[in-house]
Motif scaffolding. Structure first.
Motif, PDB file in Angstrom:
ATOM      1  N   ALA A  96      44.362  41.965  37.889  1.00  0.00           N
ATOM      2  CA  ALA A  96      45.419  41.988  38.893  1.00  0.00           C
ATOM      3  C   ALA A  96      45.552  43.372  39.531  1.00  0.00           C
ATOM      4  O   ALA A  96      45.738  43.498  40.750  1.00  0.00           O
ATOM      5  N   CYS A 152      50.920  41.987  39.831  1.00  0.00           N
ATOM      6  CA  CYS A 152      50.883  41.074  38.687  1.00  0.00           C
ATOM      7  C   CYS A 152      52.303  40.666  38.304  1.00  0.00           C
ATOM      8  O   CYS A 152      53.244  41.466  38.409  1.00  0.00           O
ATOM      9  N   LEU A 184      48.668  38.176  40.911  1.00  0.00           N
ATOM     10  CA  LEU A 184      48.180  37.271  39.886  1.00  0.00           C
ATOM     11  C   LEU A 184      49.313  36.998  38.903  1.00  0.00           C
ATOM     12  O   LEU A 184      49.946  37.936  38.408  1.00  0.00           O
ATOM     13  N   ASN A 210      45.910  31.922  42.068  1.00  0.00           N
ATOM     14  CA  ASN A 210      46.654  33.109  41.640  1.00  0.00           C
ATOM     15  C   ASN A 210      47.119  33.048  40.196  1.00  0.00           C
ATOM     16  O   ASN A 210      47.914  33.885  39.756  1.00  0.00           O
ATOM     17  N   VAL A 212      46.363  33.042  36.089  1.00  0.00           N
ATOM     18  CA  VAL A 212      45.526  33.311  34.914  1.00  0.00           C
ATOM     19  C   VAL A 212      46.318  32.856  33.697  1.00  0.00           C
ATOM     20  O   VAL A 212      47.478  33.259  33.528  1.00  0.00           O
ATOM     21  N   HIS A 237      37.821  35.373  40.217  1.00  0.00           N
ATOM     22  CA  HIS A 237      38.022  36.544  39.358  1.00  0.00           C
ATOM     23  C   HIS A 237      37.239  36.485  38.051  1.00  0.00           C
ATOM     24  O   HIS A 237      37.324  37.405  37.234  1.00  0.00           O
TER      25      HIS A 237
END
Length: 366
Positions: A96, A152, A184, A210, A212, A237
């Motif tokens: 991020a 982030c 993220l 976006n 994780v 990513h």
């Protein structure tokens, strides 16, 4: 919130070195034992030898990635197996921050203390948003804090230390906020098997570029020493995360991955249900004692922590040490989780001596 030294280890040392018997309720090391398939997998692995004893692929064993992917409903190429959930979170936060999309990391107060430390280590700026008294997170507060410098947003559900399970709607709005500011959203789901509400929603429910999601088998299988976790990254990513993982760790333990894969395939669902039931019984017993001690406390929706506030006894490091020496119970100071819980102490219910601890706290405070 500066966090130079993990307070967990300092408090555990006090408990170990005390001149009296102490019930350790500091760290989240499950005490109920691993499923038999973990040992079976290790024994099976020990006989393989040769190539099986060499470096694992940096993203993880292919079979394990595929097993995780099938369970999480994602493509196996998006799964990166890591050295525990801690490394999974580091990879997510690092990705991020390295995108030149800002340097702010939004997190909650109270917070799992390693998130602020990782933010500082990775060169980010800590931004805190409050939670409600019961641990609920109002997405409007996150929206107000988020902007063009937000790289982030990190949350965990079920939550440590509050035990709150975030609703599907809360997660939906957090995803929308992350997309709106190009941040993220890193969602740590390490306690997903310890949901008492039956309403846990994974952030993977939302198909977003976006999001994780991180997790670990440390708590699920009571193997905190194995260090096998994983992260599910958006496709854009994955390569960068794998490169950072390779440069940082080379790869994750092969024996641990092999044992986890065997356990995922062979463990009966009753194992997970029995662990949850055990914890729910401990929550009931422990909070009943807190009632007798005249304490306020949280009733967790999940995970295995209870926050308690004792009259005239704030959750400072000094008071935690006094509780170890005078009552024989070790908990974590609320000050370690942020300003909002400075009056509280967190207890981990991962000891068969919960009843002993409860009785000692009742005697001490009642």
């Amino acid at each position: 919130m500066e966090y130079q030294e993990p307070l967990f280890f300092r408090v555990m040392q006090w408990a170990e070195r005390a001149d009296r018997d102490v019930v350790d309720m500091v760290s989240g090391n499950p005490d109920w034992g691993s499923p038999p398939a973990i040992s079976e997998g290790l024994h099976e692995y020990a006989d393989l030898g040769g190539d099986a004893f060499q470096y694992a692929p940096s993203p993880g064993l292919d079979d394990l990635r595929e097993e995780i992917a099938a369970r999480r409903g994602v493509d196996a190429d998006r799964v990166v197996v890591t050295n525990g959930g801690g490394m999974a979170n580091t990879l997510g936060m690092a990705r991020a921050l390295e995108r030149d999309a800002g340097d702010e990391v939004i997190m909650t107060d109270p917070v799992y203390p390693y998130y602020p430390g990782k933010t500082t280590m990775l060169g980010g700026e800590q931004v805190f948003v409050p939670t409600e008294r019961d641990g609920s997170l109002d997405p409007a507060d996150v929206r107000d804090a988020a902007g063009e410098n937000t790289a982030c947003i990190i949350v965990n559900t079920p939550n440590n230390p509050t035990g709150k399970v975030y609703s599907e709607e809360t997660l939906r709005e957090l995803v929308a906020i992350a997309e709106a500011v190009d941040a993220l959203l890193v969602v740590d789901e390490v306690y997903d098997h310890f949901d008492f509400t039956g309403e846990f929603t994974s952030a993977l429910t939302f198909d977003s570029p976006n999001v994780v999601v991180t997790n670990s088998f440390s708590k699920t299988f009571a193997i905190t020493g194995f260090r096998v976790g994983y992260a599910v990254f958006p496709e854009a990513h994955v390569d960068a995360a794998i490169s950072r993982n390779m440069l940082t760790n080379v790869s994750t333990t092969r024996p641990g991955q092999y044992a986890v894969l065997h356990a995922l395939r062979e463990t009966d669902p009753d194992y997970y249900a029995e662990s949850r039931a055990l914890l729910e019984n401990r929550v009931d017993a422990f909070t009943a004692a807190l009632d007798e001690a005249g304490a306020e406390y949280s009733t967790p929706d999940g995970a295995f922590y209870v926050l308690a506030k004792f009259p005239g006894f704030p959750g400072t490091l000094e008071n935690v040490r006094a509780l170890i020496e005078d009552a024989g119970v070790a908990g974590m100071p609320g000050t370690g989780f942020g300003e909002s819980k400075a009056e509280w102490i967190r207890f981990a219910l991962v000891t068969p001596r919960v009843d002993d601890a409860a009785a000692r706290l009742t005697d001490y405070f009642a």
